[in-house]
Design a protein around this motif. Sequence first.
Motif, PDB file in Angstrom:
ATOM      1  N   SER A 237      20.117 -68.228  -1.531  1.00  0.00           N
ATOM      2  CA  SER A 237      19.901 -69.177  -2.623  1.00  0.00           C
ATOM      3  C   SER A 237      18.869 -70.209  -2.195  1.00  0.00           C
ATOM      4  CB  SER A 237      21.225 -69.837  -3.019  1.00  0.00           C
ATOM      5  OG  SER A 237      21.781 -70.561  -1.927  1.00  0.00           O
ATOM      6  N   TYR A 238      18.398 -71.002  -3.163  1.00  0.00           N
ATOM      7  CA  TYR A 238      17.334 -71.956  -2.858  1.00  0.00           C
ATOM      8  C   TYR A 238      17.357 -73.120  -3.844  1.00  0.00           C
ATOM      9  CZ  TYR A 238      14.644 -70.064  -6.807  1.00  0.00           C
ATOM     10  OH  TYR A 238      14.234 -69.681  -8.066  1.00  0.00           O
ATOM     11  N   GLU A 239      16.616 -74.157  -3.482  1.00  0.00           N
ATOM     12  CA  GLU A 239      16.375 -75.287  -4.364  1.00  0.00           C
ATOM     13  C   GLU A 239      14.875 -75.409  -4.588  1.00  0.00           C
ATOM     14  OE1 GLU A 239      18.147 -78.614  -2.435  1.00  0.00           O
ATOM     15  OE2 GLU A 239      20.209 -77.977  -2.846  1.00  0.00           O
ATOM     16  N   GLY A 240      14.493 -76.042  -5.683  1.00  0.00           N
ATOM     17  CA  GLY A 240      13.081 -76.199  -5.977  1.00  0.00           C
ATOM     18  C   GLY A 240      12.592 -75.083  -6.881  1.00  0.00           C
ATOM     19  N   GLU A 241      11.340 -74.676  -6.696  1.00  0.00           N
ATOM     20  CA  GLU A 241      10.726 -73.636  -7.518  1.00  0.00           C
ATOM     21  C   GLU A 241      10.247 -72.498  -6.636  1.00  0.00           C
ATOM     22  OE1 GLU A 241      10.862 -73.632 -10.732  1.00  0.00           O
ATOM     23  OE2 GLU A 241      11.774 -75.631 -10.805  1.00  0.00           O
ATOM     24  N   GLU A 242      10.260 -71.308  -7.193  1.00  0.00           N
ATOM     25  CA  GLU A 242       9.851 -70.126  -6.447  1.00  0.00           C
ATOM     26  C   GLU A 242       8.883 -69.351  -7.328  1.00  0.00           C
ATOM     27  OE1 GLU A 242      12.267 -67.059  -3.605  1.00  0.00           O
ATOM     28  OE2 GLU A 242      12.898 -67.141  -5.702  1.00  0.00           O
ATOM     29  N   GLY A 243       7.655 -69.207  -6.891  1.00  0.00           N
ATOM     30  CA  GLY A 243       6.660 -68.502  -7.686  1.00  0.00           C
ATOM     31  C   GLY A 243       5.409 -68.258  -6.885  1.00  0.00           C
ATOM     32  N   ASN A 245       2.518 -69.743  -6.892  1.00  0.00           N
ATOM     33  CA  ASN A 245       1.846 -70.928  -6.367  1.00  0.00           C
ATOM     34  C   ASN A 245       2.810 -72.054  -6.006  1.00  0.00           C
ATOM     35  OD1 ASN A 245      -0.809 -69.803  -6.765  1.00  0.00           O
ATOM     36  ND2 ASN A 245      -0.528 -70.162  -8.960  1.00  0.00           N
ATOM     37  N   THR A 246       4.086 -71.760  -5.954  1.00  0.00           N
ATOM     38  CA  THR A 246       5.082 -72.774  -5.621  1.00  0.00           C
ATOM     39  C   THR A 246       6.013 -72.262  -4.537  1.00  0.00           C
ATOM     40  OG1 THR A 246       6.554 -71.984  -7.377  1.00  0.00           O
ATOM     41  CG2 THR A 246       5.056 -73.798  -7.921  1.00  0.00           C
ATOM     42  N   MET A 247       6.629 -73.185  -3.833  1.00  0.00           N
ATOM     43  CA  MET A 247       7.564 -72.831  -2.771  1.00  0.00           C
ATOM     44  C   MET A 247       8.850 -73.613  -2.952  1.00  0.00           C
ATOM     45  SD  MET A 247       5.255 -72.678   0.696  1.00  0.00           S
ATOM     46  CE  MET A 247       6.706 -72.196   1.648  1.00  0.00           C
ATOM     47  N   PRO A 248       9.998 -73.048  -2.529  1.00  0.00           N
ATOM     48  CA  PRO A 248      11.260 -73.781  -2.602  1.00  0.00           C
ATOM     49  C   PRO A 248      11.235 -75.013  -1.706  1.00  0.00           C
ATOM     50  CG  PRO A 248      11.622 -71.428  -2.252  1.00  0.00           C
ATOM     51  CD  PRO A 248      10.164 -71.672  -2.043  1.00  0.00           C
ATOM     52  N   THR A 249      12.072 -75.960  -2.033  1.00  0.00           N
ATOM     53  CA  THR A 249      12.241 -77.143  -1.183  1.00  0.00           C
ATOM     54  C   THR A 249      13.379 -76.966  -0.188  1.00  0.00           C
ATOM     55  OG1 THR A 249      13.666 -78.143  -2.870  1.00  0.00           O
ATOM     56  CG2 THR A 249      11.322 -78.690  -2.938  1.00  0.00           C
ATOM     57  N   ALA A 250      14.198 -75.935  -0.400  1.00  0.00           N
ATOM     58  CA  ALA A 250      15.281 -75.612   0.533  1.00  0.00           C
ATOM     59  C   ALA A 250      15.670 -74.156   0.329  1.00  0.00           C
ATOM     60  CB  ALA A 250      16.482 -76.519   0.326  1.00  0.00           C
ATOM     61  N   MET A 251      16.011 -73.482   1.416  1.00  0.00           N
ATOM     62  CA  MET A 251      16.480 -72.092   1.368  1.00  0.00           C
ATOM     63  C   MET A 251      17.791 -72.002   2.141  1.00  0.00           C
ATOM     64  SD  MET A 251      14.285 -70.109  -0.323  1.00  0.00           S
ATOM     65  CE  MET A 251      14.636 -68.450   0.249  1.00  0.00           C
ATOM     66  N   TYR A 252      18.723 -71.183   1.651  1.00  0.00           N
ATOM     67  CA  TYR A 252      20.033 -71.023   2.276  1.00  0.00           C
ATOM     68  C   TYR A 252      20.338 -69.545   2.441  1.00  0.00           C
ATOM     69  CZ  TYR A 252      20.261 -75.805   0.527  1.00  0.00           C
ATOM     70  OH  TYR A 252      19.978 -77.108   0.235  1.00  0.00           O
ATOM     71  N   ARG A 253      20.821 -69.163   3.616  1.00  0.00           N
ATOM     72  CA  ARG A 253      21.172 -67.773   3.878  1.00  0.00           C
ATOM     73  C   ARG A 253      22.598 -67.467   3.393  1.00  0.00           C
ATOM     74  NH1 ARG A 253      18.835 -64.595   7.363  1.00  0.00           N
ATOM     75  NH2 ARG A 253      19.916 -63.093   6.027  1.00  0.00           N
ATOM     76  N   TYR A 254      22.964 -68.093   2.310  1.00  0.00           N
ATOM     77  CA  TYR A 254      24.254 -67.865   1.654  1.00  0.00           C
ATOM     78  C   TYR A 254      24.106 -68.410   0.244  1.00  0.00           C
ATOM     79  CZ  TYR A 254      24.913 -72.815   2.754  1.00  0.00           C
ATOM     80  OH  TYR A 254      24.763 -74.173   2.846  1.00  0.00           O
ATOM     81  N   LEU A 255      25.114 -68.276  -0.587  1.00  0.00           N
ATOM     82  CA  LEU A 255      25.060 -68.749  -1.965  1.00  0.00           C
ATOM     83  C   LEU A 255      25.686 -70.137  -2.038  1.00  0.00           C
ATOM     84  CD1 LEU A 255      25.986 -65.457  -3.840  1.00  0.00           C
ATOM     85  CD2 LEU A 255      23.721 -66.481  -3.573  1.00  0.00           C
ATOM     86  N   LYS A 256      24.833 -71.153  -1.988  1.00  0.00           N
ATOM     87  CA  LYS A 256      25.303 -72.525  -2.041  1.00  0.00           C
ATOM     88  C   LYS A 256      25.551 -72.897  -3.505  1.00  0.00           C
ATOM     89  CE  LYS A 256      24.066 -77.268  -0.932  1.00  0.00           C
ATOM     90  NZ  LYS A 256      23.037 -78.184  -0.398  1.00  0.00           N
ATOM     91  N   PRO A 257      26.742 -73.400  -3.830  1.00  0.00           N
ATOM     92  CA  PRO A 257      27.027 -73.749  -5.225  1.00  0.00           C
ATOM     93  C   PRO A 257      25.979 -74.673  -5.830  1.00  0.00           C
ATOM     94  CG  PRO A 257      29.032 -73.816  -3.926  1.00  0.00           C
ATOM     95  CD  PRO A 257      27.901 -73.611  -2.959  1.00  0.00           C
ATOM     96  N   TYR A 258      25.628 -74.381  -7.077  1.00  0.00           N
ATOM     97  CA  TYR A 258      24.725 -75.167  -7.919  1.00  0.00           C
ATOM     98  C   TYR A 258      23.245 -75.030  -7.529  1.00  0.00           C
ATOM     99  CZ  TYR A 258      29.251 -77.231  -8.996  1.00  0.00           C
ATOM    100  OH  TYR A 258      30.569 -77.414  -9.325  1.00  0.00           O
ATOM    101  N   THR A 259      22.931 -74.197  -6.544  1.00  0.00           N
ATOM    102  CA  THR A 259      21.527 -73.923  -6.248  1.00  0.00           C
ATOM    103  C   THR A 259      21.084 -72.689  -7.031  1.00  0.00           C
ATOM    104  OG1 THR A 259      22.087 -72.543  -4.323  1.00  0.00           O
ATOM    105  CG2 THR A 259      21.714 -74.900  -3.929  1.00  0.00           C
ATOM    106  N   LYS A 260      19.813 -72.337  -6.929  1.00  0.00           N
ATOM    107  CA  LYS A 260      19.267 -71.194  -7.652  1.00  0.00           C
ATOM    108  C   LYS A 260      19.438 -69.910  -6.843  1.00  0.00           C
ATOM    109  CE  LYS A 260      15.885 -74.139  -9.958  1.00  0.00           C
ATOM    110  NZ  LYS A 260      14.437 -74.445 -10.163  1.00  0.00           N
ATOM    111  N   VAL A 261      19.630 -68.809  -7.531  1.00  0.00           N
ATOM    112  CA  VAL A 261      19.856 -67.519  -6.874  1.00  0.00           C
ATOM    113  C   VAL A 261      18.518 -66.857  -6.565  1.00  0.00           C
ATOM    114  CG1 VAL A 261      20.791 -65.206  -7.142  1.00  0.00           C
ATOM    115  CG2 VAL A 261      22.083 -67.183  -7.987  1.00  0.00           C
ATOM    116  N   HIS A 262      18.280 -66.601  -5.296  1.00  0.00           N
ATOM    117  CA  HIS A 262      17.136 -65.785  -4.881  1.00  0.00           C
ATOM    118  C   HIS A 262      17.542 -64.320  -4.795  1.00  0.00           C
ATOM    119  CE1 HIS A 262      13.516 -64.489  -2.829  1.00  0.00           C
ATOM    120  NE2 HIS A 262      14.247 -64.024  -1.830  1.00  0.00           N
TER     121      HIS A 262
END
Length: 448
Positions: A237-243, A245-262
Amino acid sequence: MSDVENKRSVVLEPFAAHARYFEDLSVRMPDNSFAVRPGVIGTIYFAGGSKPDGRRGLLACFDRFDELFGEHLISGKDEDLATFGKKTTKGVEKIRKTISETPEFMDVSVMRSSAPNPTTAPEYQIRTLTGRANPEDYEAPTGYKVPKGEEMELSYLKFSVPMELVTRSEGLEQYESFLRYVCEQLDVRGGYGGLSAVTAYNYHNWQAQEWAIAERFSGIEIDCCAHLGSEEYDPVSYEGEEGENTMPTAMYRYLKPYTKVHRWGFIKGVNWYTLLGDVFVERLGGDAALRKALDRDDIGVERINHCVLVRAGPFPRLGAPEEGLPEPYIFVNKVLRVLRNPKPDGLHFYDPHLPNANSKHARSWQARFDLPNAPPIPEPPKIVPPRPGKMRNSVRGGSPCPEAGWWYTHAMQNSRRYFKQGEIMPVVEGSSWGWTYWIWEHSQDSSS
């Protein structure tokens, strides 16, 4: 049982299936060798393959396989780009050292095999490709940090034995015993086991043949490209934007509640054995709910460390034309199908000239045990939902704490302590419990 499930009552036990269909499950070459042959596989995706504990467990699996079947193992390779070839005692020891001595930031890609050359399908084989650890502290342009030593991907181990072995009760017991041993030694996140068309080392040449066999026999697992499946079992999972021309502001090697699903994480499907890591068991309501849903005399449900093994019947089924779809597989699939990817990628490398398990075929093949009135597989959420109640995964020592609160470990006495989110949870060295796993107790301001 429905009319669809009961329309065929023929059950081929392994001896009969092997005797009747060995040639149909094989590709025999002009020199009488086999490029494809029927076998029973185990494919296991696991975490910690870059770490010392994971490497020790991996080496133990290779050594146990050697104890059971070493008389047949004559060849292999000791690194990813090494030439497949015969292995003397010295070569075997080099494979063992590669597993135990390769630095964390490099993957381990080794194999031991009974095949005399890379164009012959093995009767016995064990291989692995491990994940790697981040070689140095990294800070992304958007500010999030990846500490040195954090593992970057899952590892996989795959083994196979000849179909003929499981035509005898002692051979069946050997297979099941080794599969359990692997689950005891490794931090398993998922996998499967059952009948498969085992290809030669040059598997790229035999994708179309594997697909043709799997189309005819529903119990055959498509698995020559098993290494492609590790991401499916690895939620991120991640926070921020993923695209682009954009990069996440945080990445997690698990599914952190309320973050976005990668990556949501999915199982490949059902076979004789289906291995479910904690994240998948939790989605089904936990161990008790899973056991209740699968409560039938011929279905096995067994927990080993952080994995639940579901066995669909007392022996692997071929799913030959006269059998139809194996009913135990249909029964287990009714419960586990919601864990599949509704839009799976292909299970083979792209080949425009020959039919194979491309994404279209993979979708229909993975749904082969679905009944005609089965509802669509649910789409994964875009935002990670809150975790219900106390159902939280335990966390392996050396990993960042996923949720602030009180945790404890069986690896030492009086271990209860409070961790902040992101704080590295320590490893207890020399514990008789083996690997250190931290277990959630409650948050700072709640006893829930």
